[in-house]
Motif scaffolding. Structure first.
Motif, mmCIF file in Angstrom:
data_model
loop_
_atom_site.group_PDB
_atom_site.id
_atom_site.type_symbol
_atom_site.label_atom_id
_atom_site.label_comp_id
_atom_site.label_asym_id
_atom_site.label_seq_id
_atom_site.Cartn_x
_atom_site.Cartn_y
_atom_site.Cartn_z
ATOM 1 N N ALA A 86 -6.845 2.694 -9.539
ATOM 2 C CA ALA A 86 -6.291 1.622 -10.364
ATOM 3 C C ALA A 86 -5.198 0.870 -9.605
ATOM 4 O O ALA A 86 -5.123 -0.355 -9.674
ATOM 5 C CB ALA A 86 -5.734 2.190 -11.659
ATOM 6 N N ALA A 87 -4.359 1.597 -8.882
ATOM 7 C CA ALA A 87 -3.306 0.941 -8.106
ATOM 8 C C ALA A 87 -3.907 0.062 -7.017
ATOM 9 O O ALA A 87 -3.426 -1.037 -6.759
ATOM 10 C CB ALA A 87 -2.372 1.985 -7.498
ATOM 11 N N ALA A 88 -4.968 0.530 -6.388
ATOM 12 C CA ALA A 88 -5.606 -0.257 -5.338
ATOM 13 C C ALA A 88 -6.276 -1.492 -5.921
ATOM 14 O O ALA A 88 -6.242 -2.563 -5.319
ATOM 15 C CB ALA A 88 -6.618 0.594 -4.587
ATOM 16 N N GLY A 115 4.072 5.523 -5.550
ATOM 17 C CA GLY A 115 4.068 5.477 -7.014
ATOM 18 C C GLY A 115 3.060 6.423 -7.620
ATOM 19 O O GLY A 115 3.355 7.139 -8.577
ATOM 20 N N VAL A 116 1.862 6.453 -7.072
ATOM 21 C CA VAL A 116 0.834 7.367 -7.564
ATOM 22 C C VAL A 116 1.264 8.808 -7.366
ATOM 23 O O VAL A 116 1.110 9.652 -8.252
ATOM 24 C CB VAL A 116 -0.519 7.081 -6.866
ATOM 25 C CG1 VAL A 116 -1.513 8.193 -7.123
ATOM 26 C CG2 VAL A 116 -1.075 5.755 -7.337
ATOM 27 N N ALA A 156 -5.748 7.148 -10.748
ATOM 28 C CA ALA A 156 -4.512 6.366 -10.644
ATOM 29 C C ALA A 156 -4.460 5.614 -9.328
ATOM 30 O O ALA A 156 -4.059 4.444 -9.276
ATOM 31 C CB ALA A 156 -3.301 7.283 -10.784
ATOM 32 N N ALA A 157 -4.873 6.266 -8.242
ATOM 33 C CA ALA A 157 -4.889 5.588 -6.936
ATOM 34 C C ALA A 157 -5.888 4.438 -6.930
ATOM 35 O O ALA A 157 -5.616 3.369 -6.378
ATOM 36 C CB ALA A 157 -5.229 6.590 -5.845
ATOM 37 N N ARG A 160 0.829 -1.207 0.000
ATOM 38 C CA ARG A 160 0.000 0.000 0.000
ATOM 39 C C ARG A 160 0.861 1.253 0.000
ATOM 40 O O ARG A 160 0.559 2.224 -0.684
ATOM 41 C CB ARG A 160 -0.930 -0.004 1.202
ATOM 42 C CG ARG A 160 -1.993 -1.050 1.086
ATOM 43 C CD ARG A 160 -2.933 -1.000 2.235
ATOM 44 N NE ARG A 160 -3.971 -2.013 2.047
ATOM 45 C CZ ARG A 160 -4.826 -2.369 2.956
ATOM 46 N NH1 ARG A 160 -4.788 -1.807 4.140
ATOM 47 N NH2 ARG A 160 -5.723 -3.286 2.696
ATOM 48 N N VAL A 188 -5.418 -3.153 -8.685
ATOM 49 C CA VAL A 188 -4.395 -4.093 -9.108
ATOM 50 C C VAL A 188 -3.841 -4.818 -7.898
ATOM 51 O O VAL A 188 -3.644 -6.031 -7.913
ATOM 52 C CB VAL A 188 -3.272 -3.358 -9.881
ATOM 53 C CG1 VAL A 188 -2.068 -4.258 -10.071
ATOM 54 C CG2 VAL A 188 -3.778 -2.883 -11.223
ATOM 55 N N LYS A 189 -3.617 -4.086 -6.811
ATOM 56 C CA LYS A 189 -3.121 -4.710 -5.587
ATOM 57 C C LYS A 189 -4.139 -5.680 -5.034
ATOM 58 O O LYS A 189 -3.794 -6.776 -4.619
ATOM 59 C CB LYS A 189 -2.815 -3.629 -4.535
ATOM 60 C CG LYS A 189 -2.203 -4.186 -3.277
ATOM 61 C CD LYS A 189 -2.802 -3.481 -2.089
ATOM 62 C CE LYS A 189 -2.414 -4.173 -0.820
ATOM 63 N NZ LYS A 189 -3.355 -5.198 -0.426
ATOM 64 N N ALA A 234 2.343 1.625 -3.479
ATOM 65 C CA ALA A 234 1.344 2.117 -4.438
ATOM 66 C C ALA A 234 1.096 3.602 -4.236
ATOM 67 O O ALA A 234 0.993 4.361 -5.204
ATOM 68 C CB ALA A 234 0.045 1.328 -4.284
#
Length: 97
Positions: free
Chosen positions: A87-89, A25-26, A84-85, A19, A91-92, A22
């Motif tokens: 999408a990152a969540a 990265g975002v 973006a956040a 987390r 994918v995780k 991510a």
């Protein structure tokens, strides 16, 4: 007692690390890549509006058009960051289960 505490800390760090990565990265993508593009577009638009006659510029300032443009570009920047956040969540979450 110490091995139990070390194991608990290790599992907590292991659970939080994806987390945190991510989020970093975002933030990095938003700050380094997207924000300069949005700011350049905003400054180009405001630069084009600076070429208008003085009376028109004053009228637009009175109407709050310049503030509205700043709000709109900030909202788009926020929208891109949220997407973006999200999408990152997702994918995780898909990799976890």
């Amino acid at each position: 007692m110490f091995p139990v505490i070390a194991s608990a800390v290790g599992s907590a760090v292991g659970a939080l690390l994806p987390r945190i990565a991510a989020a970093v990265g975002v933030f990095a993508v938003s700050t380094i890549a997207i924000k300069p593009i949005i700011n350049a577009l905003e400054s180009k638009l405001l630069g084009e509006m600076a070429n208008l006659p003085t009376g028109v510029r004053e009228f637009l300032a009175f109407l709050g058009v310049y503030d509205a443009i700043a709000i709109i570009f900030s909202a788009y920047l926020m929208l891109i960051g949220i997407q973006a956040a999200k999408a990152a969540a997702s994918v995780k979450a898909s990799k976890k289960g």
